[in-house]
Design a protein around this motif. Structure first.
Motif: not given
Length: 259
Positions: A5, A135, A143, A146, A159-160, A231, A235-236, A240, A243
């Motif tokens: 994450r 999100s 997906r 993003l 940044t999420l 989620k 992102a990871r 990204i 978060a």
């Protein structure tokens, strides 16, 4: 960065600061806003609060004021509190004052080595800022959403912004909007209906359907710890690095999210 994450920031109002701080994450202090006349307002934060980031909202914005004066007030408060970054939690569309604030803060904070986090609708006002992409989706693919953001802004800027979903939609839902549910209301619906719960890989959220004698078919979309972990994992995977989670929204889920 955690292997599964992004690094997490936790925003908290003053009343929950002690509980939020116990998790050892950087804290964004939800105690500030752009007030009337463009001055920085502060409410409820303890005198002893030090470190973390300032969170500024636009609830009291009247559109008047001088962005340079506001930015000086922000820097003065950050220096006094040993804050090392600012999150602009602006929910309204940009106006001349808030767009100038975003532009000026981006430069001022960059020179100090502090990050500025801006909502996506403000991204064009500061190339130095980290862009917060929500999100929350009611359709499409998280997906893909993003991936498009990575292509537009670059993964290093993103940044999420994790938003915990719990909404009840009428079917069909032409507006795409549902009725927000409290945790108690969601739990009550599930207890009353005992529904079969499914997982949407596109939305990264759980869902179930039910029929009401009063108004027909319903679709309920909601998050739990496992869907939020998914989620964060997406992102990871896309590179990204950060978060943001709001402590009041995820206080019951944090032990599982951090395990």
């Amino acid at each position: 960065m955690h292997p599964n994450r992004p690094d997490l920031l936790l925003t908290s109002p003053p009343a929950q600061l002690q509980a939020a701080s116990a998790f050892g994450l950087p804290i964004g202090h939800m105690a500030y806003r752009v007030g009337p006349g463009g001055h920085l307002l502060r409410s409820g934060i303890p005198v002893s609060a030090r470190g973390g980031l300032m969170v500024v909202d636009d609830v009291s914005l009247d559109g008047r004021g001088d962005s340079a004066v506001f930015c000086r007030e922000v820097i003065r408060e950050c220096t006094a509190r040993h804050f090392n970054g600012v999150i602009c939690d602006f929910e309204r569309n940009p106006c001349s004052l808030t767009s100038a604030i975003a532009e000026e803060l981006g430069g001022v904070l960059t020179r100090r080595g502090w990050p500025l986090y801006l909502p996506e609708r403000y991204a064009r006002f500061s190339t130095n800022a980290r862009v917060v992409v929500s999100s929350a989706l009611s359709g499409g693919s998280l997906r893909r959403r993003l991936e498009d953001a990575v292509q537009q802004y670059g993964a290093d800027r993103l940044t999420l912004g994790v938003q915990r979903i719990a909404e009840d939609f009428f079917l069909p839902s032409p507006s795409g909007g549902g009725t927000p549910l409290s945790r108690e209301e969601l739990h009550r619906r599930m207890e009353e209906r005992s529904p079969s719960v499914f997982f949407s890989h596109e939305l990264c959220a759980h869902y179930f359907t039910y029929m009401s004698h009063q108004n027909g078919a319903h679709f309920v979309l909601f998050d739990d710890a496992s869907s939020i972990r998914k989620k964060l994992s997406i992102a990871r995977e896309l590179g990204i690095r950060w978060a943001i989670l709001a402590y009041p929204d995820v206080d019951d889920l944090l032990p599982a999210l951090l395990a």
